[in-house]
Enzyme design. Sequence first.
Site, short mmCIF file in Angstrom:
data_model
loop_
_atom_site.label_atom_id
_atom_site.label_comp_id
_atom_site.label_asym_id
_atom_site.label_seq_id
_atom_site.Cartn_x
_atom_site.Cartn_y
_atom_site.Cartn_z
N GLU A 140 36.05 -45.66 5.91
CA GLU A 140 36.69 -45.19 4.51
C GLU A 140 36.82 -43.63 4.43
OE1 GLU A 140 36.53 -49.17 1.72
OE2 GLU A 140 35.40 -47.17 1.09
N THR A 220 29.50 -60.44 11.66
CA THR A 220 29.16 -61.42 10.57
C THR A 220 30.29 -62.33 10.59
OG1 THR A 220 30.67 -59.73 9.15
CG2 THR A 220 28.03 -59.56 9.09
N ASP A 252 32.30 -63.85 -6.50
CA ASP A 252 32.95 -62.47 -6.25
C ASP A 252 32.20 -61.95 -4.89
OD1 ASP A 252 34.16 -59.97 -6.13
OD2 ASP A 252 33.50 -59.35 -7.95
N GLY A 257 29.25 -57.67 2.19
CA GLY A 257 29.18 -57.16 3.69
C GLY A 257 28.23 -55.81 3.66
N ASP A 258 28.61 -55.04 2.56
CA ASP A 258 27.88 -54.01 2.21
C ASP A 258 26.63 -54.19 2.19
OD1 ASP A 258 30.35 -52.53 2.77
OD2 ASP A 258 30.87 -52.44 0.53
N SER A 288 24.20 -61.39 -4.16
CA SER A 288 25.36 -60.58 -4.45
C SER A 288 26.64 -61.34 -5.14
CB SER A 288 25.79 -59.39 -3.46
OG SER A 288 26.24 -59.82 -2.44
#
Length: 312
Positions: A140, A220, A252, A257-258, A288
Amino acid sequence: MKTLCILGSINVDHVIRVPYFPQAGETLTGSGYQIAYGGKGANQAVAAARMGAKVAFIGAVGDDDIGREMVSAFAKDGIDTTAISTIHNQNTGLAMIQVADSGENSIVISAGANGDLSPALVEQHRAVIEQADTLLMQLESPLESILAAAKIAKQANTKVVLNPAPARALPDELLSQLDMITPNETEAEILTGVKITDDQTACKAAGVFHQKGIETVLITLGSKGVYLSQLTQQSQQGQGEIIKGFKVQAIDTTGAGDTFNGAFLTALLESKTAPEASRLAHAAAAISVTRKGAQSAIPYRQEVEEFLAQHD
């Protein structure tokens, strides 16, 4: 204590829940609108810091209130924010996120100040990269800046890790600088040309990365876990295995992944093996996805340890 340097994006997320993703021309009634802190780089930095890593963050925010608030929040999480630049006459990066009832998300990004994270700005923070043990980046930020940072790290013997998201084609000039790559199935297919459907195709895709000189490949696979492949002296093709994750009820998946990436590298810096690091990262990501938002959903180390104790 070893240092993780993260170079990446900082976004303010505008999140709304929808029953499903709308078709072209369709209007839906959403619910649960919220403003949250996000950006792949920021999410990974927060995840690593909450797992206990020593984190230095190279990024950029706009000259606005939300940017200042986010930098302050990073500092409260223990992140070194010295290398976060404020770009005047620019807004902080923005993400518009729809979260469907299935838990999947759809995201549109406006780069804002992230687009001003130039190679010149990276060069100003050369010492931060050189003094780190590992450099983690995503896609990004401007590609030329990612390449510049990778070259600085390589020269300094700082391990270079790329989470190649959002998905896009990448030049071999960058891939050849990497020690580790952590794509999902879609990103791996774009970069290798191999559609991943099972262990064999995951192995084939990992082999393409290995041929480009990347020592460790972590693909992943969503609920199936991750495919981990590492080059060894015995095998130049890489030795791979599936490391399963944890089954939870997802509400959610934003930032999962982060969270995995930040937790995984934290564990490696603690000298855990890659399979051990994967298990810790799986647990953090699993927690998460049971919560709403990106950074607001990222767990702390104690929560992850308790989760693992319950699932042993």
